[in-house]
Design an enzyme around this catalytic site. Sequence first.
Site, mmCIF file in Angstrom:
data_model
loop_
_atom_site.group_PDB
_atom_site.id
_atom_site.type_symbol
_atom_site.label_atom_id
_atom_site.label_comp_id
_atom_site.label_asym_id
_atom_site.label_seq_id
_atom_site.Cartn_x
_atom_site.Cartn_y
_atom_site.Cartn_z
ATOM 1 N N HIS A 12 9.291 -0.710 -9.704
ATOM 2 C CA HIS A 12 8.711 -2.730 -9.698
ATOM 3 C C HIS A 12 9.488 -2.817 -8.419
ATOM 4 O O HIS A 12 10.456 -3.355 -7.954
ATOM 5 C CB HIS A 12 9.335 -3.433 -10.821
ATOM 6 C CG HIS A 12 8.578 -5.039 -10.476
ATOM 7 N ND1 HIS A 12 9.032 -6.015 -10.630
ATOM 8 C CD2 HIS A 12 6.915 -5.309 -10.506
ATOM 9 C CE1 HIS A 12 8.489 -6.540 -10.705
ATOM 10 N NE2 HIS A 12 6.760 -6.229 -10.271
ATOM 11 N N GLU A 39 5.390 0.306 -7.026
ATOM 12 C CA GLU A 39 4.939 -0.562 -6.983
ATOM 13 C C GLU A 39 5.067 -1.435 -5.948
ATOM 14 O O GLU A 39 6.902 -1.969 -6.010
ATOM 15 C CB GLU A 39 4.319 -1.368 -8.166
ATOM 16 C CG GLU A 39 4.213 -2.814 -8.464
ATOM 17 C CD GLU A 39 4.180 -4.620 -8.048
ATOM 18 O OE1 GLU A 39 3.920 -4.935 -8.342
ATOM 19 O OE2 GLU A 39 5.735 -3.883 -7.336
ATOM 20 N N ASP A 41 3.554 -4.870 -3.946
ATOM 21 C CA ASP A 41 2.807 -6.790 -3.204
ATOM 22 C C ASP A 41 2.089 -5.754 -1.200
ATOM 23 O O ASP A 41 3.517 -6.083 -1.104
ATOM 24 C CB ASP A 41 3.294 -7.308 -4.059
ATOM 25 C CG ASP A 41 4.356 -7.647 -4.800
ATOM 26 O OD1 ASP A 41 3.286 -7.589 -5.982
ATOM 27 O OD2 ASP A 41 5.155 -7.183 -4.943
ATOM 28 N N HIS A 54 5.907 -10.125 -1.532
ATOM 29 C CA HIS A 54 5.383 -11.224 -2.831
ATOM 30 C C HIS A 54 5.108 -12.559 -3.200
ATOM 31 O O HIS A 54 4.141 -12.621 -3.253
ATOM 32 C CB HIS A 54 6.403 -11.119 -3.702
ATOM 33 C CG HIS A 54 6.133 -11.402 -5.527
ATOM 34 N ND1 HIS A 54 6.209 -12.835 -5.904
ATOM 35 C CD2 HIS A 54 5.621 -10.621 -6.507
ATOM 36 C CE1 HIS A 54 5.901 -12.742 -6.807
ATOM 37 N NE2 HIS A 54 5.514 -11.912 -6.954
ATOM 38 N N GLU A 122 -0.158 -3.221 -5.140
ATOM 39 C CA GLU A 122 -0.702 -4.933 -6.064
ATOM 40 C C GLU A 122 -1.048 -5.347 -4.430
ATOM 41 O O GLU A 122 -0.408 -5.944 -3.888
ATOM 42 C CB GLU A 122 0.246 -5.283 -6.763
ATOM 43 C CG GLU A 122 -0.355 -6.759 -7.015
ATOM 44 C CD GLU A 122 0.457 -7.974 -7.921
ATOM 45 O OE1 GLU A 122 1.641 -7.280 -8.403
ATOM 46 O OE2 GLU A 122 -0.126 -8.979 -8.063
HETATM 47 O O1 G3P Z 1 2.515 -5.310 -10.213
HETATM 48 C C1 G3P Z 1 3.330 -5.502 -11.609
HETATM 49 C C2 G3P Z 1 3.549 -6.739 -10.691
HETATM 50 O O2 G3P Z 1 3.601 -6.659 -9.614
HETATM 51 C C3 G3P Z 1 2.815 -8.070 -11.161
HETATM 52 O O3 G3P Z 1 3.835 -9.336 -11.216
HETATM 53 O O4 G3P Z 1 4.443 -11.455 -9.700
HETATM 54 O O5 G3P Z 1 5.774 -9.021 -10.409
HETATM 55 O O6 G3P Z 1 4.008 -9.165 -8.724
HETATM 56 P P1 G3P Z 1 4.602 -9.783 -10.176
HETATM 57 MG MG MG Z 2 3.413 -7.048 -7.805
#
Ligand code: G3P
Ligand code: MG
Length: 253
Positions: A12, A39, A41, A54, A122
């Site tokens: 993440h 992953e 953002d 993010h 994402e």
């Molecule tokens: O993509 C999964 C996760 O990253 C979604 O939540 O807020 O951590 O971007 P967030």
């Molecule tokens: Mg995310």
Amino acid sequence: MFDWNFPFWIAHRGAGKLAPENTLAAFRLGSQHGYRAFECDVKLSRDGELFLLHDATLSRTTNLRERLGDGASPEAAAHDWTQLAQLDAGAWHSRAYAGEPLPRLEAIVRYAQANGARLNLEIKPIPGMGAATGKAVAAYCAKHFADSADLPLLSSFTVESLAAARDETPHIPRGLLIDTWRDTWLAEAGQLKCAAIILNYSLWSAERVTAAHAAGFKCLSYTVNDESVAQWLIALGTDGIITDRVDLFSPAG
Ligand code: G3P
Ligand code: MG
């Protein structure tokens, strides 16, 4: 429609909380822990640059005020890339990462391709830029991923971003992110021609996994940092886990 070959374990924001989120340094640390899927953002700056961040604001993860002055707007939407590129996105985390920049998507893609890593991008648009960001990320990926075997997974909570990505590049797999339960989940994922549904892990149940699989969707979860939760999701037969705990879970199994 999609050949699913994405790794089960996904780091993440690069390396969870062990390095500054959404930086190249985090990807390098995640790689050192054995991770081969990441992953992150992705946003589109107001002047059209794709970069990693993010939050909607720059306050938490950059030295915005110090670098651009007390009068600088905290909103990411208020800055061009030339300003964003000046910010330190590592010092907030720890001294070891001071000077780490906000990365452009280009840098992350180059790193992933040079190291055989897979990306879950994402699409996290600046408010009001949902469709534009989805289209830009999809177009960028269509241009830079020639091999269908290493396509990224494009995911979003923002339906208009996924719709724009679907229209721009139907062949690049998509994942619908859902944080709060809604009964329209399978219909939405179907309309968006998604390959996967990525739920807040607490929303999964045996019945929902069965229903999603029967409808042709892979079942992924975020953000799983607890061993017993991971074991439960594996026993349910889900297809992927996004975790901060790159130090706890070994993707080698
Ligand atoms: O993509 C999964 C996760 O990253 C979604 O939540 O807020 O951590 O971007 P967030
Ligand atoms: Mg995310």
